[in-house]
Design a protein around this motif. Sequence first.
Motif, PDB file in Angstrom:
ATOM      1  N   PRO A 156      -3.550   8.059  10.455  1.00 30.84           N
ATOM      2  CA  PRO A 156      -3.765   8.971   9.328  1.00 30.84           C
ATOM      3  C   PRO A 156      -5.225   9.396   9.213  1.00 30.84           C
ATOM      4  O   PRO A 156      -6.130   8.714   9.699  1.00 30.84           O
ATOM      5  CB  PRO A 156      -3.350   8.125   8.121  1.00 30.84           C
ATOM      6  CG  PRO A 156      -3.643   6.717   8.556  1.00 30.84           C
ATOM      7  CD  PRO A 156      -3.343   6.667  10.023  1.00 30.84           C
ATOM      8  N   ASN A 157      -5.452  10.537   8.586  1.00 35.06           N
ATOM      9  CA  ASN A 157      -6.814  10.964   8.274  1.00 35.06           C
ATOM     10  C   ASN A 157      -7.340  10.111   7.118  1.00 35.06           C
ATOM     11  O   ASN A 157      -6.590   9.743   6.210  1.00 35.06           O
ATOM     12  CB  ASN A 157      -6.838  12.445   7.894  1.00 35.06           C
ATOM     13  CG  ASN A 157      -6.437  13.340   9.055  1.00 35.06           C
ATOM     14  OD1 ASN A 157      -6.775  13.055  10.201  1.00 35.06           O
ATOM     15  ND2 ASN A 157      -5.716  14.410   8.771  1.00 35.06           N
ATOM     16  N   THR A 158      -8.626   9.818   7.157  1.00 36.53           N
ATOM     17  CA  THR A 158      -9.219   8.953   6.132  1.00 36.53           C
ATOM     18  C   THR A 158     -10.506   9.558   5.592  1.00 36.53           C
ATOM     19  O   THR A 158     -11.137  10.401   6.238  1.00 36.53           O
ATOM     20  CB  THR A 158      -9.525   7.555   6.695  1.00 36.53           C
ATOM     21  OG1 THR A 158     -10.428   7.688   7.814  1.00 36.53           O
ATOM     22  CG2 THR A 158      -8.260   6.862   7.160  1.00 36.53           C
ATOM     23  N   GLU A 159     -10.908   9.126   4.398  1.00 36.51           N
ATOM     24  CA  GLU A 159     -12.166   9.542   3.807  1.00 36.51           C
ATOM     25  C   GLU A 159     -13.318   8.768   4.441  1.00 36.51           C
ATOM     26  O   GLU A 159     -13.118   7.741   5.092  1.00 36.51           O
ATOM     27  CB  GLU A 159     -12.139   9.296   2.300  1.00 36.51           C
ATOM     28  CG  GLU A 159     -11.063  10.066   1.559  1.00 36.51           C
ATOM     29  CD  GLU A 159     -11.054   9.753   0.069  1.00 36.51           C
ATOM     30  OE1 GLU A 159     -11.869   8.894  -0.340  1.00 36.51           O
ATOM     31  OE2 GLU A 159     -10.250  10.353  -0.658  1.00 36.51           O
ATOM     32  N   CYS A 163     -11.256   3.667   7.426  1.00 37.61           N
ATOM     33  CA  CYS A 163     -10.703   3.957   8.747  1.00 37.61           C
ATOM     34  C   CYS A 163      -9.310   3.349   8.850  1.00 37.61           C
ATOM     35  O   CYS A 163      -8.978   2.409   8.123  1.00 37.61           O
ATOM     36  CB  CYS A 163     -11.606   3.411   9.857  1.00 37.61           C
ATOM     37  SG  CYS A 163     -11.591   1.612   9.998  1.00 37.61           S
ATOM     38  N   PRO A 164      -8.469   3.902   9.754  1.00 26.27           N
ATOM     39  CA  PRO A 164      -7.144   3.318   9.945  1.00 26.27           C
ATOM     40  C   PRO A 164      -7.210   2.104  10.873  1.00 26.27           C
ATOM     41  O   PRO A 164      -7.956   2.095  11.846  1.00 26.27           O
ATOM     42  CB  PRO A 164      -6.343   4.466  10.591  1.00 26.27           C
ATOM     43  CG  PRO A 164      -7.357   5.347  11.228  1.00 26.27           C
ATOM     44  CD  PRO A 164      -8.648   5.150  10.503  1.00 26.27           C
ATOM     45  N   VAL A 165      -6.435   1.079  10.554  1.00 22.94           N
ATOM     46  CA  VAL A 165      -6.340  -0.131  11.378  1.00 22.94           C
ATOM     47  C   VAL A 165      -4.860  -0.392  11.655  1.00 22.94           C
ATOM     48  O   VAL A 165      -4.027  -0.330  10.742  1.00 22.94           O
ATOM     49  CB  VAL A 165      -6.969  -1.348  10.657  1.00 22.94           C
ATOM     50  CG1 VAL A 165      -6.655  -2.635  11.404  1.00 22.94           C
ATOM     51  CG2 VAL A 165      -8.471  -1.157  10.538  1.00 22.94           C
ATOM     52  N   LEU A 166      -4.542  -0.666  12.914  1.00 25.71           N
ATOM     53  CA  LEU A 166      -3.158  -0.926  13.297  1.00 25.71           C
ATOM     54  C   LEU A 166      -2.847  -2.409  13.113  1.00 25.71           C
ATOM     55  O   LEU A 166      -3.472  -3.269  13.726  1.00 25.71           O
ATOM     56  CB  LEU A 166      -2.935  -0.515  14.760  1.00 25.71           C
ATOM     57  CG  LEU A 166      -1.497  -0.520  15.255  1.00 25.71           C
ATOM     58  CD1 LEU A 166      -0.670   0.506  14.483  1.00 25.71           C
ATOM     59  CD2 LEU A 166      -1.435  -0.207  16.739  1.00 25.71           C
ATOM     60  N   LYS A 167      -1.873  -2.695  12.254  1.00 22.45           N
ATOM     61  CA  LYS A 167      -1.489  -4.079  11.987  1.00 22.45           C
ATOM     62  C   LYS A 167       0.024  -4.183  11.981  1.00 22.45           C
ATOM     63  O   LYS A 167       0.694  -3.483  11.224  1.00 22.45           O
ATOM     64  CB  LYS A 167      -2.059  -4.552  10.644  1.00 22.45           C
ATOM     65  CG  LYS A 167      -1.799  -6.019  10.347  1.00 22.45           C
ATOM     66  CD  LYS A 167      -2.482  -6.462   9.077  1.00 22.45           C
ATOM     67  CE  LYS A 167      -2.265  -7.940   8.803  1.00 22.45           C
ATOM     68  NZ  LYS A 167      -2.935  -8.378   7.554  1.00 22.45           N
ATOM     69  N   ASP A 168       0.547  -5.049  12.852  1.00 30.46           N
ATOM     70  CA  ASP A 168       2.001  -5.229  12.971  1.00 30.46           C
ATOM     71  C   ASP A 168       2.703  -3.900  13.228  1.00 30.46           C
ATOM     72  O   ASP A 168       3.783  -3.630  12.702  1.00 30.46           O
ATOM     73  CB  ASP A 168       2.571  -5.896  11.717  1.00 30.46           C
ATOM     74  CG  ASP A 168       1.997  -7.283  11.482  1.00 30.46           C
ATOM     75  OD1 ASP A 168       1.679  -7.959  12.480  1.00 30.46           O
ATOM     76  OD2 ASP A 168       1.851  -7.685  10.321  1.00 30.46           O
ATOM     77  N   ASP A 176     -14.554   0.603   6.003  1.00 27.56           N
ATOM     78  CA  ASP A 176     -15.198   0.605   7.319  1.00 27.56           C
ATOM     79  C   ASP A 176     -16.714   0.506   7.131  1.00 27.56           C
ATOM     80  O   ASP A 176     -17.381   1.477   6.790  1.00 27.56           O
ATOM     81  CB  ASP A 176     -14.841   1.881   8.084  1.00 27.56           C
ATOM     82  CG  ASP A 176     -15.363   1.854   9.514  1.00 27.56           C
ATOM     83  OD1 ASP A 176     -15.876   0.789   9.933  1.00 27.56           O
ATOM     84  OD2 ASP A 176     -15.266   2.882  10.207  1.00 27.56           O
ATOM     85  N   TYR A 177     -17.242  -0.704   7.325  1.00 25.55           N
ATOM     86  CA  TYR A 177     -18.676  -0.935   7.198  1.00 25.55           C
ATOM     87  C   TYR A 177     -19.331  -1.184   8.550  1.00 25.55           C
ATOM     88  O   TYR A 177     -20.477  -1.653   8.603  1.00 25.55           O
ATOM     89  CB  TYR A 177     -18.926  -2.153   6.290  1.00 25.55           C
ATOM     90  CG  TYR A 177     -18.266  -2.058   4.935  1.00 25.55           C
ATOM     91  CD1 TYR A 177     -18.629  -1.066   4.028  1.00 25.55           C
ATOM     92  CD2 TYR A 177     -17.275  -2.957   4.560  1.00 25.55           C
ATOM     93  CE1 TYR A 177     -18.019  -0.978   2.786  1.00 25.55           C
ATOM     94  CE2 TYR A 177     -16.659  -2.876   3.311  1.00 25.55           C
ATOM     95  CZ  TYR A 177     -17.038  -1.884   2.438  1.00 25.55           C
ATOM     96  OH  TYR A 177     -16.437  -1.788   1.222  1.00 25.55           O
ATOM     97  N   ARG A 178     -18.627  -0.895   9.627  1.00 24.33           N
ATOM     98  CA  ARG A 178     -19.151  -1.192  10.959  1.00 24.33           C
ATOM     99  C   ARG A 178     -20.508  -0.525  11.178  1.00 24.33           C
ATOM    100  O   ARG A 178     -20.714   0.624  10.827  1.00 24.33           O
ATOM    101  CB  ARG A 178     -18.155  -0.744  12.033  1.00 24.33           C
ATOM    102  CG  ARG A 178     -16.924  -1.628  12.129  1.00 24.33           C
ATOM    103  CD  ARG A 178     -15.912  -1.080  13.111  1.00 24.33           C
ATOM    104  NE  ARG A 178     -15.348   0.203  12.647  1.00 24.33           N
ATOM    105  CZ  ARG A 178     -14.433   0.880  13.303  1.00 24.33           C
ATOM    106  NH1 ARG A 178     -13.978   0.414  14.465  1.00 24.33           N
ATOM    107  NH2 ARG A 178     -13.970   2.026  12.828  1.00 24.33           N
ATOM    108  N   GLY A 179     -21.438  -1.287  11.776  1.00 26.70           N
ATOM    109  CA  GLY A 179     -22.788  -0.801  12.033  1.00 26.70           C
ATOM    110  C   GLY A 179     -23.768  -1.098  10.919  1.00 26.70           C
ATOM    111  O   GLY A 179     -24.979  -1.009  11.121  1.00 26.70           O
ATOM    112  N   GLN A 180     -23.268  -1.446   9.738  1.00 30.23           N
ATOM    113  CA  GLN A 180     -24.146  -1.787   8.626  1.00 30.23           C
ATOM    114  C   GLN A 180     -24.496  -3.284   8.671  1.00 30.23           C
ATOM    115  O   GLN A 180     -23.839  -4.066   9.361  1.00 30.23           O
ATOM    116  CB  GLN A 180     -23.477  -1.439   7.295  1.00 30.23           C
ATOM    117  CG  GLN A 180     -23.134   0.041   7.134  1.00 30.23           C
ATOM    118  CD  GLN A 180     -22.594   0.358   5.760  1.00 30.23           C
ATOM    119  OE1 GLN A 180     -23.197   0.013   4.746  1.00 30.23           O
ATOM    120  NE2 GLN A 180     -21.435   1.027   5.722  1.00 30.23           N
TER     121      GLN A 180
END
Length: 313
Positions: A156-159, A163-168, A176-180
Motif C-alpha cells: 500500500p501507499n503510505t504517508e 512504511c509497509p511491512v510484510l507480516k504473515d 519508519d525511523y530507519r536511518g535516525q
Amino acid sequence: MTTFFDQTQTVTVSRYCSQGWWKGNFTEHVVKGTGLGPDCTLTVYSPSRDGVTARFNTQTQVWSEEIDDATLTPFYGPDGEQYALDYPDGTFPDWAIFGAPPEHDRDTQTVLHSGEAWTVYDIKMGAPYWDADCRRHVVSETCFTLPADHTWEAPPNTEKGFCPVLKDGQWQVVEDYRGQTQFDKKDATVSKTVTEAGPLPRGWTLKAPATVFDVWKNNRWQYDQDKARPAKSLSERRWRDAVLAFLLQRLEQFERDLQVAEQYRTGTLTAADYEHLLADRKRLCDYPDAAGFPFADRPTLSAPGQALADKVV
C-alpha cells in the motif's frame, strides 16, 4: 520362403511387426495359388495372460519365450508428458516416472515431479509479486512457487514516516525511523542507528539528550546535577587553576618590576591593577568552597582579571 495354397480356404494366422513382435491373431481368406503376406505365420501364438508377448523368428519359424510387454506400461517425464517404449523389450530411461500426474487444467495449470511427488502449479507467467522490501518481481517460470516472505499483493501507499511491512503474508503499515538515531533512556551516552521499520524498542527514544549527564524523567531528558557533579567539579577546578596561573604570572611580574628602576620595567600593570588582581586571586582560591559549587556562578573578576580569564578556553 512363401508357401502357396493348393486350394482356397480360410486360415488363422498370427501377425507380427517388422521386428517380429506379435501383433495379434487374425482370420485370413486365401485363394488357391496364393500365399500369406510377409507379416503373417500359420504358427499361431496365443499369449498365456494379458500383458505378455513373444517375438517370431522368421528363420526358424519359432516364437520366442514370452516376456512382459513393456510398450503397455506408460511412463512420464518430470513435466508430466506421457511416453511409451517402441518395443516390448525396450529399456525405460533413468528419468522415467510411472505414477501418472494428478488431474489438472492444462490450460491454466502445469505439473512437475520433484523426484518424490507430483505438484500442480497454477501458471503465473508474467504475474507480478513483491518481496518484504516492497521490490516488484515478475514470474518467469512455468512451475513457480511463491517464496517465503513474498506476496502477490502490491504494497500500500503510505504517508511520510511510515512504511509497509510484510507480516504473515499481509502488509501492515508501521512507523519508519530507519536511518535516525535512537537513544537509550537508561544511559544518555548510548545511542545507535535505527535499522528496522516499526515502533522503537521499549526504553529507547528519538529525543536527543542535551548532555551526557541527562536522565530520562517524566517523558523527557533532564539535566542531573548529582550525575554531573564530579565532571563539572573537575572542569571548574581546571578553569580556576588555569586563570589563577595567568593571574599569578602577572602578579609575580609586577613584583619583580618593583625591584628595578622604572625605566627597566616590562609590565603594564598599575598599582590599582595589582590590587584588583590580588582580590581576584582571593576570589579564585575561595571559588571551590563557594555555596553551590560547581554549579554556582563563577566569581566576578576585575577588568584585568577578566581579561586573563578570557584567555582560558
